[in-house]
Design a protein around this motif. Structure first.
Motif, PDB file in Angstrom:
ATOM      1  N   ARG A 257      18.867   6.715 -12.436  1.00 48.54           N
ATOM      2  CA  ARG A 257      20.535   7.994 -11.522  1.00 48.54           C
ATOM      3  C   ARG A 257      19.746   8.477 -10.743  1.00 48.54           C
ATOM      4  O   ARG A 257      18.408   8.989 -10.380  1.00 48.54           O
ATOM      5  CB  ARG A 257      20.946   8.264 -11.924  1.00 48.54           C
ATOM      6  CG  ARG A 257      22.168   9.442 -11.968  1.00 48.54           C
ATOM      7  CD  ARG A 257      23.095   9.494 -12.579  1.00 48.54           C
ATOM      8  NE  ARG A 257      22.847  10.187 -13.599  1.00 48.54           N
ATOM      9  CZ  ARG A 257      22.375  12.407 -13.338  1.00 48.54           C
ATOM     10  NH1 ARG A 257      22.502  12.414 -12.294  1.00 48.54           N
ATOM     11  NH2 ARG A 257      21.825  12.311 -14.909  1.00 48.54           N
ATOM     12  N   PHE A 258      19.560   8.650  -8.753  1.00 48.91           N
ATOM     13  CA  PHE A 258      18.508   8.939  -8.254  1.00 48.91           C
ATOM     14  C   PHE A 258      19.499   9.361  -7.213  1.00 48.91           C
ATOM     15  O   PHE A 258      20.551   9.469  -6.498  1.00 48.91           O
ATOM     16  CB  PHE A 258      17.140   8.174  -7.350  1.00 48.91           C
ATOM     17  CG  PHE A 258      17.938   6.698  -6.616  1.00 48.91           C
ATOM     18  CD1 PHE A 258      18.434   6.208  -7.647  1.00 48.91           C
ATOM     19  CD2 PHE A 258      17.766   7.618  -5.699  1.00 48.91           C
ATOM     20  CE1 PHE A 258      18.942   5.282  -6.520  1.00 48.91           C
ATOM     21  CE2 PHE A 258      18.231   6.209  -4.692  1.00 48.91           C
ATOM     22  CZ  PHE A 258      18.962   5.292  -5.012  1.00 48.91           C
ATOM     23  N   GLY A 259      17.967  10.289  -6.535  1.00 49.90           N
ATOM     24  CA  GLY A 259      19.006  10.765  -4.973  1.00 49.90           C
ATOM     25  C   GLY A 259      17.706  11.730  -4.044  1.00 49.90           C
ATOM     26  O   GLY A 259      16.448  11.276  -4.417  1.00 49.90           O
ATOM     27  N   GLY A 260      17.957  11.942  -3.051  1.00 49.07           N
ATOM     28  CA  GLY A 260      16.787  12.445  -1.891  1.00 49.07           C
ATOM     29  C   GLY A 260      17.850  13.459  -1.153  1.00 49.07           C
ATOM     30  O   GLY A 260      18.952  13.263  -0.862  1.00 49.07           O
ATOM     31  N   GLN A 261      16.647  14.245  -0.131  1.00 48.29           N
ATOM     32  CA  GLN A 261      17.437  15.018   0.563  1.00 48.29           C
ATOM     33  C   GLN A 261      16.788  15.403   1.781  1.00 48.29           C
ATOM     34  O   GLN A 261      15.043  16.030   0.998  1.00 48.29           O
ATOM     35  CB  GLN A 261      17.545  16.647  -0.304  1.00 48.29           C
ATOM     36  CG  GLN A 261      18.520  17.128   1.098  1.00 48.29           C
ATOM     37  CD  GLN A 261      19.714  16.647   1.503  1.00 48.29           C
ATOM     38  OE1 GLN A 261      20.714  16.376   1.066  1.00 48.29           O
ATOM     39  NE2 GLN A 261      18.948  17.016   2.965  1.00 48.29           N
ATOM     40  N   VAL A 262      15.752  15.014   2.446  1.00 48.86           N
ATOM     41  CA  VAL A 262      15.226  15.499   3.795  1.00 48.86           C
ATOM     42  C   VAL A 262      15.684  17.283   3.767  1.00 48.86           C
ATOM     43  O   VAL A 262      16.440  18.032   4.291  1.00 48.86           O
ATOM     44  CB  VAL A 262      15.790  15.210   5.157  1.00 48.86           C
ATOM     45  CG1 VAL A 262      14.581  16.271   5.831  1.00 48.86           C
ATOM     46  CG2 VAL A 262      15.450  14.245   5.324  1.00 48.86           C
ATOM     47  N   ILE A 263      14.249  17.937   3.594  1.00 52.76           N
ATOM     48  CA  ILE A 263      13.550  19.124   3.595  1.00 52.76           C
ATOM     49  C   ILE A 263      13.276  20.030   5.015  1.00 52.76           C
ATOM     50  O   ILE A 263      14.140  20.516   5.513  1.00 52.76           O
ATOM     51  CB  ILE A 263      12.587  20.078   1.968  1.00 52.76           C
ATOM     52  CG1 ILE A 263      12.985  19.371   1.540  1.00 52.76           C
ATOM     53  CG2 ILE A 263      12.486  21.211   2.688  1.00 52.76           C
ATOM     54  CD1 ILE A 263      14.600  19.761   0.420  1.00 52.76           C
ATOM     55  N   GLU A 264      12.657  19.591   5.648  1.00 50.98           N
ATOM     56  CA  GLU A 264      12.083  19.394   6.788  1.00 50.98           C
ATOM     57  C   GLU A 264      11.745  18.342   8.071  1.00 50.98           C
ATOM     58  O   GLU A 264      11.591  17.444   6.890  1.00 50.98           O
ATOM     59  CB  GLU A 264      10.974  20.350   6.645  1.00 50.98           C
ATOM     60  CG  GLU A 264      10.450  21.390   7.506  1.00 50.98           C
ATOM     61  CD  GLU A 264       9.033  22.311   7.236  1.00 50.98           C
ATOM     62  OE1 GLU A 264       9.082  22.462   6.457  1.00 50.98           O
ATOM     63  OE2 GLU A 264       8.295  21.996   8.278  1.00 50.98           O
ATOM     64  N   GLN A 265      11.556  18.800   9.079  1.00 44.97           N
ATOM     65  CA  GLN A 265      11.976  17.238  10.041  1.00 44.97           C
ATOM     66  C   GLN A 265      11.179  17.422  11.354  1.00 44.97           C
ATOM     67  O   GLN A 265      11.968  18.277  11.486  1.00 44.97           O
ATOM     68  CB  GLN A 265      12.575  16.542  10.868  1.00 44.97           C
ATOM     69  CG  GLN A 265      12.891  15.235  11.307  1.00 44.97           C
ATOM     70  CD  GLN A 265      13.946  14.368  10.427  1.00 44.97           C
ATOM     71  OE1 GLN A 265      15.116  13.819   9.113  1.00 44.97           O
ATOM     72  NE2 GLN A 265      14.841  13.530  11.398  1.00 44.97           N
ATOM     73  N   ARG A 266      10.256  17.357  11.911  1.00 42.02           N
ATOM     74  CA  ARG A 266       9.621  17.646  13.600  1.00 42.02           C
ATOM     75  C   ARG A 266       8.903  16.468  13.494  1.00 42.02           C
ATOM     76  O   ARG A 266       7.930  15.884  13.156  1.00 42.02           O
ATOM     77  CB  ARG A 266       8.909  19.078  12.795  1.00 42.02           C
ATOM     78  CG  ARG A 266       7.388  18.843  12.893  1.00 42.02           C
ATOM     79  CD  ARG A 266       6.953  20.487  12.625  1.00 42.02           C
ATOM     80  NE  ARG A 266       5.549  20.038  12.356  1.00 42.02           N
ATOM     81  CZ  ARG A 266       4.832  20.743  11.404  1.00 42.02           C
ATOM     82  NH1 ARG A 266       6.415  20.910  10.720  1.00 42.02           N
ATOM     83  NH2 ARG A 266       3.869  21.106  10.995  1.00 42.02           N
ATOM     84  N   ARG A 267       8.699  16.717  15.465  1.00 40.81           N
ATOM     85  CA  ARG A 267       8.087  15.781  15.965  1.00 40.81           C
ATOM     86  C   ARG A 267       6.179  16.832  15.909  1.00 40.81           C
ATOM     87  O   ARG A 267       6.879  17.376  16.219  1.00 40.81           O
ATOM     88  CB  ARG A 267       8.488  14.923  17.254  1.00 40.81           C
ATOM     89  CG  ARG A 267      10.059  14.147  16.476  1.00 40.81           C
ATOM     90  CD  ARG A 267      11.055  14.092  17.645  1.00 40.81           C
ATOM     91  NE  ARG A 267       9.491  12.293  17.943  1.00 40.81           N
ATOM     92  CZ  ARG A 267      10.193  11.359  18.738  1.00 40.81           C
ATOM     93  NH1 ARG A 267      10.825  10.675  18.147  1.00 40.81           N
ATOM     94  NH2 ARG A 267       9.755  10.891  18.999  1.00 40.81           N
ATOM     95  N   ARG A 268       5.694  15.650  16.687  1.00 36.25           N
ATOM     96  CA  ARG A 268       4.785  16.600  16.806  1.00 36.25           C
ATOM     97  C   ARG A 268       3.488  15.469  16.977  1.00 36.25           C
ATOM     98  O   ARG A 268       3.896  14.487  16.886  1.00 36.25           O
ATOM     99  CB  ARG A 268       4.088  17.153  15.980  1.00 36.25           C
ATOM    100  CG  ARG A 268       3.243  16.555  14.337  1.00 36.25           C
ATOM    101  CD  ARG A 268       3.056  17.291  13.290  1.00 36.25           C
ATOM    102  NE  ARG A 268       2.109  16.970  12.424  1.00 36.25           N
ATOM    103  CZ  ARG A 268       1.833  15.601  12.338  1.00 36.25           C
ATOM    104  NH1 ARG A 268       0.529  15.120  13.407  1.00 36.25           N
ATOM    105  NH2 ARG A 268       1.286  15.128  11.116  1.00 36.25           N
ATOM    106  N   PRO A 269       2.433  16.377  18.154  1.00 33.00           N
ATOM    107  CA  PRO A 269       1.637  15.029  18.408  1.00 33.00           C
ATOM    108  C   PRO A 269       0.934  14.197  17.388  1.00 33.00           C
ATOM    109  O   PRO A 269       0.626  14.880  16.353  1.00 33.00           O
ATOM    110  CB  PRO A 269       0.692  15.499  19.225  1.00 33.00           C
ATOM    111  CG  PRO A 269       1.367  17.136  19.656  1.00 33.00           C
ATOM    112  CD  PRO A 269       2.497  17.116  18.900  1.00 33.00           C
TER     113      PRO A 269
END
Lengths: 255, 255
Positions: B92-104
Motif C-alpha cells: 500500500r503506498f502513496g505520495g504527495q508533492v511538497i514543493e515544486q519550482r523552476r529554476r536555471p
DNA sequence: TAGTGGTCTAGACCACGGA
DNA sequence: CCGTGGTCTAGACCACTAT
C-alpha cells in the motif's frame, strides 16, 4: 587465450573509453563490425551483449546501438573482496582482525551455511589510512580451519583461500541498506554512536553452490558508495521492503 | 507474442520456484532441454542466459548448470519507479508533492540533463501508510511542462509521463550510499536529525540516451533494502570510493 | 523501402569435469 | 573416456526504425 567475442568487446570498449565512440553516439552496425573483424554476426552479438551487460551501450530493435556511458566496469571479485576492489582502484588499504572465535551455528546460520561450528571474525579495514569498514563475517564450518590458519593482518582473505585451498567464491547475494552505528561500530570507525553507516550483508557460495561465508559489512558514511547501471530488460538489482514483523535480530557480536 | 527463448526461460523459472529444480540441484543439459522443447541449442542457451542474468542459476564449462536461488526477479521499472515497485510488491503506498519550482540549471545539472530551466520537485512517499521516502528530483527542461501538468498526488510519474507523452525511461544509473538525515528529511520522515538514511541517487535517460531526470531519494533506515545477486563473469554492481576532495555539495533544496 | 537489431536454426570444434 | 557447456559459423526470417 581470450575468446574472439572478448577481443571484439575489448576493442569496442576501448573505442568508447577513448572517445572514438562518444557518449550519445551510435556504434557501427553488427554487419559492419562483423566485416571489420572477419567474424560471424553471432560472435559480434556476443561482444555487444557484454557491453550491454556492463551498461555501456543500449539497443533497440531497428535502430543502431547507442553509447550510454564510458565508466570502467569492475569484476565480481571487486564487489566480493574489499582488498581486490581497493587494489584495482589503486587505493591504499589495510586490515586487521579484532576478534575471532568459533561457536555453534545458530539455526538461521545453519540454514544459510550448513551446521557445525562456524567461525566468527571481526575485522577492521582501512582505506587511505582511515578506518572505513567493520566486517563481521561468519565462515562455514568446512572453511573455518583454512581461515584460522591465516595471519591476522591478511590483506585478502578471498585471495588467501584461493592460494591455500583452491577455493573459488563464485556467487554472491548482497543486501544493502543503512543502519545506525552501534557502540562497537562507533569505537572502531571513529564516529559517533547512531551516525549513519552503509551496510552490505552478503552470502557467498562456490561454483557448486556450497556456502562459504555470510558477512555483515558496515561502511562509514561518505567513504564508499555502490553504483549500478541498468536498463529495461536487465535486472541486476532489486529493492526490497523490510518486513517489520520479523525480528531484526541476527546480531553477530555486539553492535 | 513472446519469444521462444522466453517461454523456455519461463518454464525453467517456474520449475525452480515450484521446487521441481530445488536450490543446489542440477538443471537438465542443454541438449536435453533442446530435445524437450523442440528448439535449437542456441535458443536454449538464450533461455538459460536469462536465468543466469537473474542470478537463479550458475554454470561452469564441463559441468551441469546449478540452481542457485529461487527469488523472484524484478524489472527495471521496479527499480526506477517507486510506485511501480510498490505496486508489484503488493504494498500500500502513496505520495504527495511538497514543493515544486523552476529554476536555471546549475553547471553540473547542465552537464547531466542539458541546460535551460529545470524543474525541481520535492515529494514524500509513503509505504503501508508510513512516510519512508523523500524524493528530490530535477527534471530536464524538455520534460518539465509534462511534469508540471500532473496532479500533486500523482501515484506514478513514470507511468503518467508514458501515458501522456509516450516517454519511456529506458536506462538508469544509480549511486547508493548512506547519509544522515537533514532537518527537512527528519521533519518529513518523522525521524531524528542525523539518523541514518539510505540514499539512492539516480539519473535516467530515454532509449536514445536523452537525459530525463536526476534524483536524490532518501529512505528511512529499516524500511527498504537493495538486493543484488552476482557471479564471476557478471558485473551488475560496482563499489566506488568517494572522492573526499570534491565538494559533496550539489545540494538541492535545504536538507 | 532499406537498414538494423531480434530471433532461430543446424551444424561444428574445443575445453573442461567427472566417472 | 563421454557428456557437458563455451565458442563460432553461415545462413534465414521477422519486427522495427528511419528516411
Amino acid at each position: 587465450m581470450a575468446a574472439r567475442y572478448e577481443l571484439i568487446a575489448d576493442d569496442l570498449r576501448e573505442g568508447i573509453i577513448s572517445g572514438a565512440y562518444p557518449v550519445g553516439s551510435q556504434l557501427p552496425s553488427e554487419a559492419e563490425l562483423a566485416r571489420r573483424h572477419g567474424a560471424a554476426r553471432g560472435t559480434v552479438r556476443q561482444a555487444v551483449a557484454v557491453l550491454a551487460a556492463e551498461g555501456l551501450v543500449g539497443s533497440r530493435q531497428g535502430a543502431r546501438r547507442i553509447v550510454l556511458g564510458a565508466a570502467r566496469s569492475q569484476s565480481f571479485a571487486e564487489l566480493h573482496s574489499f582488498a581486490q576492489w581497493a587494489r584495482a582502484g589503486g587505493h591504499r588499504f589495510g586490515g586487521q582482525v579484532i576478534e575471532q572465535r568459533r561457536r555453534p551455528a545458530s539455526s538461521a546460520e545453519s540454514a544459510r551455511l550448513g551446521g557445525g561450528e562456524v567461525l566468527e571474525v571481526l575485522r577492521l579495514r582501512t582505506l587511505e589510512g582511515e578506518p572505513v569498514l567493520v566486517e563481521r563475517t561468519v565462515y562455514a564450518a568446512w572453511v573455518a580451519p583454512a581461515v584460522e590458519a591465516l595471519p591476522g593482518d591478511c590483506e585478502s582473505v578471498t585471495q588467501a583461500l584461493y592460494d591455500a585451498a583452491g577455493l573459488v567464491c563464485a556467487y554472491g547475494e548482497h543486501l544493502i541498506d543503512a543502519v545506525a552505528a552501534g557502540a562497537q561500530d562507533a569505537r572502531l570507525l571513529g564516529v559517533r554512536r547512531g551516525s549513519p553507516l552503509l551496510r552490505q550483508r552478503r552470502t557467498t557460495t562456490t561454483h557448486e553452490g556450497r556456502p562459504v561465508e555470510s558477512s555483515d559489512d558496515r561502511y562509514r558514511a561518505g567513504s564508499v558508495a555502490f553504483s549500478i547501471r541498468n536498463s529495461i530488460g536487465a535486472n541486476p538489482l532489486v529493492r526490497q521492503a523490510i518486513d517489520l514483523r520479523s525480528a531484526s535480530g541476527e546480531h553477530m557480536f555486539e553492535s
